[in-house]
Design an enzyme around this catalytic site. Sequence first.
Site, short mmCIF file in Angstrom:
data_model
loop_
_atom_site.label_atom_id
_atom_site.label_comp_id
_atom_site.label_asym_id
_atom_site.label_seq_id
_atom_site.Cartn_x
_atom_site.Cartn_y
_atom_site.Cartn_z
N ARG A 46 0.85 -1.20 0.00
CA ARG A 46 0.00 0.00 0.00
C ARG A 46 0.89 1.25 0.00
O ARG A 46 0.54 2.27 -0.59
CB ARG A 46 -0.95 0.00 1.20
CG ARG A 46 -1.82 1.24 1.23
CD ARG A 46 -3.10 1.18 2.07
NE ARG A 46 -3.08 0.25 3.16
CZ ARG A 46 -2.43 0.42 4.33
NH1 ARG A 46 -1.75 1.53 4.55
NH2 ARG A 46 -2.48 -0.50 5.27
N TYR A 98 -16.39 17.84 -14.36
CA TYR A 98 -16.77 16.43 -14.37
C TYR A 98 -17.82 16.17 -13.27
O TYR A 98 -17.63 16.59 -12.11
CB TYR A 98 -15.51 15.59 -14.13
CG TYR A 98 -15.79 14.14 -14.04
CD1 TYR A 98 -16.29 13.44 -15.13
CD2 TYR A 98 -15.58 13.44 -12.85
CE1 TYR A 98 -16.56 12.09 -15.05
CE2 TYR A 98 -15.84 12.08 -12.77
CZ TYR A 98 -16.33 11.42 -13.87
OH TYR A 98 -16.61 10.09 -13.78
#
Length: 379
Positions: A46, A98
């Site tokens: 991660r 967007y």
Amino acid sequence: MKLATKLIHAGIEPDPSTGAIMTPIYQTSTYVQAAPGKNKGYEYARSQNPTRKVLEDACAAIENGKFGLCFSSGVAATDAVIKLLQPGDEVIACNDMYGGTYRLFTKVFEKFGIKFHYINMQDAANVKNFINANTKLIWIETPTNPLMNIIDIAAVSALAKGQNILVCVDNTFASPYLQNPLDLGADIVLHSATKYLGGHSDLIHGCLVINDADLREKLYFLQKSCGAVPGPQDCFLVLRGLKTLHLRMQRHCENGEKVAGFLRTHKKIDRVYWCGFEDHPGYDIAKKQMRGFGGMMSFELKDNSKEAVTKVLSSTKIFALAESLGGVESLINHPASMTHASIPREERLKNGLTDSLIRLSVGIEDIDDLIDDLQQAIG
Ligand SMILES: *Cc1c(COP(=O)(O)O)cnc(C)c1O
């Protein structure tokens, strides 16, 4: 190094263990340590992954930035930028953007006490009217989605300078081939790599590019703490996509210009929104800050009845009716019911996004076939 060379080589070294010229997909969750804390710079996937690292370096290079950070989607990259803020902070954002960004701002972050102002930024000076002591971020998308308005990145960035206000530019529509916001004074560049960077409609991915080391540390902390990281396979696919970005964009621009010209002279079409027309209100700024005008455009039919609009949207054979953009294949989209449905109708209409607007992502197919397809669909 020039962009075409960077796209192919930046960040990439032959694999140290085998010499493989292509970056391996390091499909691993963890890394073996020689002794506690003694590792090769990789502890847990991660936080770090070698495939991702190569892509992050490549993204930084092609945006003329120092640092890249990759995320599991464009929206996850946006999420990380807003998490730099505190309750009470204010954001000035462009009013045509967007739909998913608008949804994240209004439905997720407003309830944590962050205030968003959605304003017309085509006149950069208008931004000044909304700056106050709480302003911490200016959010720009240019060309805007789907109305193709142009915002002067250098002028807006100049207003923010020295005031502890970050400027983030969503550069998804232009791609680094057409525009480099960091060179124009922005602090953060964002891409939905799902679109032009990946370029093949086969993944979801996002990235940020920054120059400032402190800002990079803060964003890296959020990337690993919140965990919206991409898998190595998707990083590999974006790396592969990047290698042809310049060739694809060149053709997107050529085809875009021809399709825009065709639509503009078509007797059934009322208006075409494309920033490469000399009478587009943002043309001079576009010419100044972009190296071409791209393959994104929108248009309205003279007959703006629902039936006429639906007929065009359902009749194309090469242009596929789908959300998204920036892939090699041409797409047709109805913003009001698809990509921008999460923006309330009154808001959309206020900003000029009508129910009859049709958006095209012009792909890299043969131009004659694309124009024939639109001709038969429009009639
Ligand atoms: C698609 C898109 C996003 C969101 O990216 P995802 O990869 O879909 O999460 C953000 N900005 C723009 C301009 C987009 O087109």
